[in-house]
Design a protein around this motif. Structure first.
Motif, short mmCIF file in Angstrom:
data_model
loop_
_atom_site.label_atom_id
_atom_site.label_comp_id
_atom_site.label_asym_id
_atom_site.label_seq_id
_atom_site.Cartn_x
_atom_site.Cartn_y
_atom_site.Cartn_z
N VAL A 113 0.83 -1.21 0.00
CA VAL A 113 0.00 0.00 0.00
C VAL A 113 0.87 1.26 0.00
O VAL A 113 0.54 2.24 -0.67
CB VAL A 113 -0.95 -0.02 1.21
CG1 VAL A 113 -1.63 1.33 1.41
CG2 VAL A 113 -2.01 -1.10 1.03
N LEU A 114 1.97 1.21 0.74
CA LEU A 114 2.88 2.36 0.78
C LEU A 114 3.36 2.72 -0.62
O LEU A 114 3.32 3.89 -1.04
CB LEU A 114 4.08 2.04 1.68
CG LEU A 114 5.15 3.13 1.81
CD1 LEU A 114 4.62 4.27 2.64
CD2 LEU A 114 6.43 2.55 2.43
N GLY A 115 3.82 1.70 -1.36
CA GLY A 115 4.33 1.95 -2.71
C GLY A 115 3.26 2.45 -3.66
O GLY A 115 3.48 3.42 -4.40
N MET A 116 2.07 1.83 -3.64
CA MET A 116 1.02 2.22 -4.56
C MET A 116 0.40 3.56 -4.19
O MET A 116 0.02 4.36 -5.06
CB MET A 116 -0.04 1.13 -4.64
CG MET A 116 0.51 -0.24 -5.02
SD MET A 116 1.56 -0.23 -6.51
CE MET A 116 0.32 -0.10 -7.79
N ALA A 117 0.28 3.83 -2.87
CA ALA A 117 -0.24 5.12 -2.43
C ALA A 117 0.75 6.24 -2.76
O ALA A 117 0.35 7.36 -3.09
CB ALA A 117 -0.52 5.09 -0.93
N PHE A 118 2.04 5.94 -2.69
CA PHE A 118 3.06 6.92 -3.07
C PHE A 118 2.93 7.26 -4.55
O PHE A 118 3.05 8.42 -4.95
CB PHE A 118 4.45 6.35 -2.76
CG PHE A 118 5.57 7.36 -2.83
CD1 PHE A 118 5.32 8.72 -2.79
CD2 PHE A 118 6.89 6.93 -2.94
CE1 PHE A 118 6.36 9.65 -2.86
CE2 PHE A 118 7.93 7.84 -3.01
CZ PHE A 118 7.67 9.20 -2.96
N VAL A 171 -3.07 -0.39 7.97
CA VAL A 171 -2.75 -0.25 6.54
C VAL A 171 -3.20 1.11 6.02
O VAL A 171 -2.51 1.74 5.21
CB VAL A 171 -3.41 -1.40 5.74
CG1 VAL A 171 -3.24 -1.18 4.24
CG2 VAL A 171 -2.78 -2.73 6.13
N SER A 172 -4.36 1.61 6.49
CA SER A 172 -4.81 2.95 6.10
C SER A 172 -3.82 4.01 6.54
O SER A 172 -3.50 4.94 5.78
CB SER A 172 -6.19 3.25 6.71
OG SER A 172 -7.18 2.42 6.19
N THR A 173 -3.31 3.86 7.76
CA THR A 173 -2.34 4.83 8.28
C THR A 173 -1.08 4.85 7.43
O THR A 173 -0.56 5.92 7.08
CB THR A 173 -1.99 4.49 9.74
OG1 THR A 173 -3.19 4.50 10.53
CG2 THR A 173 -1.02 5.51 10.31
N VAL A 174 -0.58 3.66 7.08
CA VAL A 174 0.60 3.58 6.22
C VAL A 174 0.34 4.26 4.88
O VAL A 174 1.17 5.02 4.37
CB VAL A 174 1.01 2.11 6.00
CG1 VAL A 174 2.10 2.01 4.94
CG2 VAL A 174 1.51 1.50 7.31
N GLY A 175 -0.85 3.98 4.30
CA GLY A 175 -1.20 4.61 3.03
C GLY A 175 -1.25 6.11 3.11
O GLY A 175 -0.72 6.82 2.23
N TYR A 176 -1.85 6.64 4.18
CA TYR A 176 -1.96 8.09 4.30
C TYR A 176 -0.64 8.75 4.65
O TYR A 176 -0.41 9.90 4.31
CB TYR A 176 -3.06 8.45 5.30
CG TYR A 176 -4.41 8.43 4.64
CD1 TYR A 176 -4.88 9.54 3.94
CD2 TYR A 176 -5.19 7.29 4.63
CE1 TYR A 176 -6.10 9.51 3.29
CE2 TYR A 176 -6.41 7.24 3.99
CZ TYR A 176 -6.86 8.37 3.31
OH TYR A 176 -8.05 8.33 2.65
N ILE A 177 0.23 8.02 5.34
CA ILE A 177 1.58 8.56 5.55
C ILE A 177 2.27 8.72 4.20
O ILE A 177 2.97 9.71 3.96
CB ILE A 177 2.38 7.63 6.48
CG1 ILE A 177 1.86 7.76 7.92
CG2 ILE A 177 3.87 7.96 6.43
CD1 ILE A 177 2.48 6.78 8.89
N ALA A 178 2.06 7.75 3.30
CA ALA A 178 2.63 7.87 1.96
C ALA A 178 2.06 9.07 1.22
O ALA A 178 2.77 9.81 0.53
CB ALA A 178 2.36 6.59 1.16
N PHE A 179 0.74 9.29 1.37
CA PHE A 179 0.09 10.44 0.74
C PHE A 179 0.63 11.76 1.30
O PHE A 179 0.85 12.72 0.55
CB PHE A 179 -1.42 10.40 0.98
CG PHE A 179 -2.16 9.45 0.09
CD1 PHE A 179 -1.97 9.44 -1.28
CD2 PHE A 179 -3.06 8.54 0.62
CE1 PHE A 179 -2.66 8.56 -2.10
CE2 PHE A 179 -3.76 7.65 -0.18
CZ PHE A 179 -3.55 7.66 -1.55
N LEU A 180 0.82 11.81 2.63
CA LEU A 180 1.14 13.07 3.28
C LEU A 180 2.64 13.37 3.30
O LEU A 180 3.06 14.52 3.13
CB LEU A 180 0.62 13.05 4.73
CG LEU A 180 -0.91 12.92 4.87
CD1 LEU A 180 -1.28 12.70 6.33
CD2 LEU A 180 -1.62 14.14 4.32
#
Length: 413
Positions: free
Chosen positions: A228-233, A347-356
């Motif tokens: 998720v980190l990679g794809m959200a990035f 997993v949501s938190t990891v994704g939003y960390i990537a976004f932010l």
């Protein structure tokens, strides 16, 4: 609890979650559409606006990390509706503090409240989405995220219209809040109570706070989080930098830069709209690998295209590739009913960390090597996500349709 629902109730539940995803996108883009007016009213510099907007990021992270504990005790519907109500309060404070009182501290507080409500609702609505998937026996999360994209588009168009006809910021945001609260009341009863509630549910043993925190150490959760980190990035970097990198990297007009971003959003929304059907047919692992390959092709074309037409083609592939990673990862996080809220929250938190956090880091790298070359960092994270895609394989095997496909193939061979 959910297994006793009728087909009609499941259908209503599903429609309600579509609307809630769309509402969250609508509220965010409504606020974003008025940032120029708010900045002018506050007479804030770009850096000052950056610090003010940080309030939303802080609130969102707090909301994301606290949601799983609330869901475990109160259930998904309670947390989702509470988050939407807090969202509405924050948006009202933003409208008043940004233009009527022109108080930057009040703006910061309003955005923090807004972000907190959004973070809570985000985890809860994804938990509800994974629950609907299991009851309906269909892959639906990509479609729910497509509804978020549609809501974002509608909010942006409404904001543009409000600016053109001269509606003030407080009145515009008050109307948005009215729509949010009205729709929330309409869909409230369509969502079953107690989804993912652990205490008092004999079918899902409760977890202690320590057990929920220990989820962050689980191997599968970590690997899904990296995916998720990679794809959200990949998604977040396009959201923040795509128009500018096209203008700076390919010397196109600002209008063409905006058009390139529209192409990305359209490609991503289209792929999410059909993503559920593709997931049911091919399974998560195949879709994640195909997504990574598409994003890699797209990024390579954008970085090394040397022509804005080739870059636009690359943006289409990039949008297709970035579309499904986040929702598929959340779906994988929700496989185990025990601790589902904690895993989806993690997993949501990891994704939003990537976004932010990801896009600002990309900006710092781009300052030294240029934005186009800085995308190599995004490329590397997508490659890693693709290599780890096996971790998202459903617990206990693929979906029913994927199993049917496998059985047919084996009988033929």
């Amino acid at each position: 609890m959910n297994h006793s629902l009728t087909n009609r109730q499941i259908w209503h539940w599903r429609i309600a979650i579509y609307f809630i995803f769309a509402l969250t996108g609508f509220t965010i883009s409504s606020w974003v559409s008025r940032t120029p007016a708010i900045r002018d009213a506050l007479e804030a510099t770009t850096s000052q606006m950056g610090w003010i907007i940080l309030g939303m990021s802080i609130g969102a992270i707090v909301g994301l990390t606290s949601a799983s504990h609330l869901i475990a005790h109160k259930g998904g519907r309670f947390v989702m509706m509470t988050g939407l109500f807090i969202n509405a309060v924050g948006l009202l404070v933003v409208g008043i503090g940004g233009t009527l009182l022109t108080n930057s501290i009040l703006m910061f507080v309003g955005l923090a409240v807004f972000g907190f409500g959004h973070g809570m609702c985000d985890v809860a609505m994804n938990v509800e989405g994974t629950a609907v998937e299991k009851v309906a026996k269909k892959s639906l999360l990509t479609g729910f995220h497509a509804a978020f994209s549609v809501g974002t588009l509608l909010g942006s168009l409404a904001g543009t219209g409000a600016v053109k006809i001269g509606i003030s910021v407080p009145i515009h945001l008050a109307l948005v809040v009215a729509v949010l609260l009205l729709m929330t009341l309409c869909v409230y009863r369509l969502v079953p109570a107690g989804t993912a509630k652990e205490s008092g549910d004999s079918k899902v043993p409760s977890m202690s706070v320590r057990e929920r925190m220990a989820i962050w150490k689980e191997r599968r959760t970590i690997l899904v989080g990296i995916i998720v980190l990679g794809m959200a990035f990949a998604e977040g970097s396009a959201n923040d930098w795509l128009p500018l990198l096209m203008v700076d990297g390919y010397n196109v007009t600002p209008a063409m830069g905006s058009f390139s971003f529209s192409v990305f959003v359209a490609a991503m929304t289209l792929c999410r709209a059909v993503g559920g059907t593709l997931l049911d047919r091919f399974g998560r692992v195949v879709i994640l690998r195909a997504s990574a390959i598409s994003a890699i092709i797209g990024l390579l074309l954008v970085i090394f295209g040397h022509n804005h037409v080739i870059a636009i083609v690359g943006i289409v592939f990039w949008g297709f590739g970035a579309a499904c990673g986040f929702p598929v990862g959340l779906s994988a996080a929700g496989d185990d009913p025990r601790g589902v809220a904690a895993r989806v929250g993690a997993v949501s938190t990891v994704g939003y960390i990537a976004f932010l956090v990801g896009p600002p880091v990309l900006g710092l790298i781009g300052q030294s090597v240029g934005l186009l070359r800085a995308l190599i960092v995004v490329l590397i994270t997508v490659v890693v996500a693709g290599l780890l895609s096996q971790a998202a394989k459903p617990l206990g095997g693929q979906t029913r349709k994927a199993n049917d496909q496998k059985t047919k193939f084996e009988s033929i061979s």
